[in-house]
Motif scaffolding. Structure first.
Motif, PDB file in Angstrom:
ATOM      1  N   SER A 234       0.829  -1.206   0.000  1.00 55.31           N
ATOM      2  CA  SER A 234       0.000   0.000   0.000  1.00 55.31           C
ATOM      3  C   SER A 234       0.864   1.258   0.000  1.00 55.31           C
ATOM      4  N   ILE A 239      -1.038  -1.400  -4.293  1.00 52.17           N
ATOM      5  CA  ILE A 239      -2.394  -1.811  -3.969  1.00 52.17           C
ATOM      6  C   ILE A 239      -3.038  -0.698  -3.156  1.00 52.17           C
ATOM      7  N   SER A 240      -4.295  -0.454  -3.392  1.00 54.03           N
ATOM      8  CA  SER A 240      -4.991   0.594  -2.650  1.00 54.03           C
ATOM      9  C   SER A 240      -5.667   0.014  -1.420  1.00 54.03           C
ATOM     10  N   ASP A 242      -8.661   0.333  -0.574  1.00 48.16           N
ATOM     11  CA  ASP A 242     -10.000  -0.180  -0.903  1.00 48.16           C
ATOM     12  C   ASP A 242      -9.943  -1.605  -1.431  1.00 48.16           C
ATOM     13  N   ASP A 243      -8.779  -2.011  -1.964  1.00 48.53           N
ATOM     14  CA  ASP A 243      -8.654  -3.360  -2.499  1.00 48.53           C
ATOM     15  C   ASP A 243      -8.450  -4.412  -1.422  1.00 48.53           C
ATOM     16  N   SER A 245      -9.609  -6.491   1.329  1.00 44.30           N
ATOM     17  CA  SER A 245     -10.910  -6.934   1.812  1.00 44.30           C
ATOM     18  C   SER A 245     -10.773  -8.307   2.470  1.00 44.30           C
ATOM     19  N   LEU A 248      -9.777 -10.970  -0.035  1.00 43.61           N
ATOM     20  CA  LEU A 248      -8.350 -10.995  -0.340  1.00 43.61           C
ATOM     21  C   LEU A 248      -7.565 -11.702   0.762  1.00 43.61           C
TER      22      LEU A 248
END
Length: 315
Positions: A234, A239-240, A242-243, A245, A248
């Motif tokens: 991040s 990777i953001s 929001d991605d 989760s 993931l």
């Protein structure tokens, strides 16, 4: 309140007044009832002794009742194990194991067990005992038709001797199944898997029985490493936020192991010893009171308990 004149007279003539006169002078200002300090009764030591003996008697009675309860419970479980040993025993034959589980409505597709290396058995003796227990459980699992078995041992000694573990389990399966021995695959995180005495670079479950060896380093340490990796990605804008989760995280952790359906503890109490926490969120956990070792009766009762359990998943 005492008048000023009377106070001055009292102070001036205090030395001339007798004790009775002083009491008479102060009597109108005293409460109606005089409270005297209770003197210590001579019988109080006797009362304290009786009270102490009564407490000791109650404490002893409680311990006696609890001891009787423990002994009755242990006797009940010993008799129950003997009954199961007579009615249900594998006789080192897969046919008997299949017959014991034939009446069950469902079986776990992924079974997990926890084995413990005793402190007094460090070294060769402890390893031999673990290998023997793992081999027996593997044969029972294959006989019951369960395709996947994960074995957790906190120190990781089984992972350090994975090739030897494969030989011992394969030998035990041959003793149970004879010429119809099922194919075997043993794997561990970040270690090449062993299948049919051939080292394979992948870790796919292609055999009739797939065994996964786990240790304490595969539990909370995995979550910590995954958190650090996601944080670094991040920060590098790979990777953001929001991605990131639950899906993931599930996908990443599932690479170590999938979630077992049933976890069997062969200890008399629930002690996970650092078992990977993420993978047992919905796992049925079974343990047998007053049990002190790996036994076929505990294994079979765990399967019966799983078949009769009601799975209620929250939304």
């Amino acid at each position: 309140m005492v008048a000023v004149r009377e106070t001055q007279v009292y102070r001036k003539d205090a030395e001339k007044l007798s004790t009775q006169e002083r009491e008479k002078l102060l009597k109108p200002y005293l409460p109606a009832k005089s409270y005297k300090i209770a003197k210590r009764s001579k019988s109080q030591p006797i009362r304290m002794f009786i009270k102490t003996q009564l407490h000791i008697l109650v404490f002893t009675a409680m311990h006696l009742l609890f001891s009787v309860y423990i002994h009755l419970r242990q006797t009940f479980h010993i008799v129950l194990d003997r009954i199961f040993a007579v009615l249900y025993y594998h006789h080192r034959a897969p046919e008997f194991i299949k017959q014991d589980v034939r009446s069950l409505d469902r079986l776990p597709q992924h079974l997990s067990v926890i084995l413990e290396l005793k402190e007094e058995e460090q070294g060769f003796a402890g390893l031999e005992r673990l290998l023997d227990e793992l081999s027996e459980i593997s044969a029972w699992t294959a006989g019951a038709g369960i395709p996947r078995l994960s074995v957790y041992e906190r120190t990781g000694i089984l992972k350090d001797h994975i090739q030897r573990t494969h030989r011992m389990v394969a030998s035990k399966l041959h003793a149970y199944f004879g010429s119809q021995v099922p194919s075997l695959q043993i794997q561990a995180p970040h270690i090449p898997s062993f299948s049919n005495d051939v080292t394979e670079p992948n870790r796919s479950s292609s055999g009739d029985l797939s065994i996964l060896l786990l240790s304490e380093s595969d539990g909370r340490t995995t979550l910590v490493d995954l958190t650090k990796t996601l944080a670094e990605m991040s920060q590098r804008n790979k990777i953001s936020a929001d991605d990131i989760s639950m899906d993931l995280i599930d996908a990443e952790i599932s690479e170590v192991m999938t979630e077992p359906d049933l976890l069997i503890l062969f200890d008399p109490y629930v002690k996970l010893q650092g078992y990977p926490p993420w993978q047992i969120r919905l796992t049925e956990i079974y343990h047998s009171q007053d049990n002190s070792g790996v036994g076929y009766q505990v294994f079979l009762r765990a399967l019966y308990n799983f078949a009769n359990a009601q799975m209620k998943f929250g939304r």
